[in-house]
Design an enzyme around this catalytic site. Structure first.
Site, PDB file in Angstrom:
ATOM      1  N   GLY A 121      65.819  65.084  27.073  1.00  0.00           N
ATOM      2  CA  GLY A 121      65.826  65.230  25.627  1.00  0.00           C
ATOM      3  C   GLY A 121      65.586  63.890  24.955  1.00  0.00           C
ATOM      4  O   GLY A 121      65.805  62.830  25.555  1.00  0.00           O
ATOM      5  N   CYS A 122      65.139  63.922  23.711  1.00  0.00           N
ATOM      6  CA  CYS A 122      64.806  62.670  23.029  1.00  0.00           C
ATOM      7  C   CYS A 122      66.035  61.797  22.821  1.00  0.00           C
ATOM      8  O   CYS A 122      66.051  60.623  23.212  1.00  0.00           O
ATOM      9  CB  CYS A 122      64.102  62.956  21.713  1.00  0.00           C
ATOM     10  SG  CYS A 122      64.963  64.115  20.616  1.00  0.00           S
ATOM     11  N   TYR A 123      67.093  62.352  22.224  1.00  0.00           N
ATOM     12  CA  TYR A 123      68.319  61.566  22.056  1.00  0.00           C
ATOM     13  C   TYR A 123      68.880  61.149  23.416  1.00  0.00           C
ATOM     14  O   TYR A 123      69.334  60.020  23.597  1.00  0.00           O
ATOM     15  CB  TYR A 123      69.385  62.384  21.327  1.00  0.00           C
ATOM     16  CG  TYR A 123      69.140  62.612  19.862  1.00  0.00           C
ATOM     17  CD1 TYR A 123      69.030  61.542  18.969  1.00  0.00           C
ATOM     18  CD2 TYR A 123      69.057  63.900  19.339  1.00  0.00           C
ATOM     19  CE1 TYR A 123      68.830  61.756  17.607  1.00  0.00           C
ATOM     20  CE2 TYR A 123      68.861  64.117  17.985  1.00  0.00           C
ATOM     21  CZ  TYR A 123      68.749  63.051  17.123  1.00  0.00           C
ATOM     22  OH  TYR A 123      68.564  63.266  15.774  1.00  0.00           O
TER      23      TYR A 123
END
Length: 316
Positions: free
Chosen positions: A116-118
């Site tokens: 995921g990006c975060y």
């Protein structure tokens, strides 16, 4: 050498569209496409998945799990951009810079989960701290993150880009205030934390890019390391990496007049690590493009590693 047959299941979404743009003109890829009228036809989806050498899944979690169930060809490899498989031990976690073991598993696996990006920014900071022994696994980690609105989904993107945008959309907006963000299991598991971090995400009125920050009290770290100690550890951990860079500890070129903007790596696959603060308190920060190293860029990097293409092919 024959071209790699590639199918993107979920090409119409934000990640799927970016991925398509990145690979559509590659001479080493034969891109399999679905008739738009059949994009919900499971039989046609299954046919293309099994015809492919590599299928990218750019789908919601449930649809990704369904797509994996369609695989009958033992040679088909899956790269999943959803949340569905990121904590599954039989799937490779698609962040090769975390360790040599991560890279090797990506290279050899038939199932790879794109981070995921975060979680990419978070793991880039916390995984080395745990692995080095500087951070106890039970450290009470807090994380604050700002992101552009491109990661908020089609409906939110439409509102942000509307001429009738509500006034509150002009302001940074905190969300997931119940502290149950979908990236939390991944952030905890991949980083090696005993407890889930307190995660405070904020969406802002710009398109792409993010900064993920983790504040630390040096007195709670093992051995009370100095700012220089922590910075040196990160430099050693990411030495020689093409897409993860540790910025200098001091110097005018590191921060722009003391500010750390979140959107300067948009349209790249880069991730930058910053170590700021002093010998009492340290702020770790990771800057990346939520659509690049945090999504389609990471997926393509994994594809390159899996197929033996130069790792930077199609990436900047």
């Amino acid at each position: 050498m024959k071209n790699t047959k590639v199918y993107i299941d979920g090409q119409a979404g934000t990640t799927g569209l970016k991925l398509f743009e990145r690979i559509k003109n590659r001479s080493d890829i034969e891109l399999l496409t679905i008739d738009p009228a059949l994009h919900r036809d499971n039989a046609e989806r299954a046919r293309l998945i099994n015809e492919s050498d590599v299928t990218f899944l750019c789908l919601p979690d449930a649809a990704s799990i369904e797509a994996v169930s369609f695989v009958e060809n033992p040679n088909t490899r899956i790269i999943d951009a959803s949340t569905a498989h990121r904590t599954k031990p039989d799937w490779a976690y698609g962040f090769p810079e975390l360790s040599a073991a991560h890279r090797e598993k990506i290279q050899t696996s038939k199932r790879v989960a794109v981070p995921g990006c975060y979680a990419s920014g978070f793991a880039a900071l916390v995984y080395p701290m745990i692995q080095s022994g500087m951070m106890p696994a039970d450290y009470p980690v807090s994380c604050h993150a700002v992101s552009g609105y491109s990661g908020a989904g089609k409906n939110a993107i439409a509102i942000y880009e509307s001429n009738e945008k509500p006034v509150d959309f002009n302001s940074p907006r905190q969300y997931a205030l119940g502290l149950k963000h979908k990236h939390l299991p991944e952030m905890q598991s991949v980083s090696g934390l005993t407890y889930a971090p307190l995660f405070n995400p904020i969406i802002c009125d710009y398109y792409a890019g993010m900064v993920v920050s983790v504040p630390l009290h040096c007195r709670l770290l093992n051995g009370s390391p100095s700012l220089e100690d922590v910075h040196a550890m990160f430099q050693a951990h990411y030495a020689g990496q093409r897409f993860v860079k540790v910025r200098a500890l001091h110097g005018e070129d590191v921060l722009e007049n003391g500010f750390l903007p979140a959107n300067t790596l948009a349209d790249t696959n880069l991730l930058e690590v910053f170590v700021c603060g002093n010998d009492s308190q340290i702020l770790l920060a990771a800057r990346l493009d939520n659509l690049g190293k945090g999504a389609s860029g990471a997926a393509l990097q994994c594809f390159n590693i899996m197929t033996g293409a130069p790792e930077e092919t199609g990436l900047v």
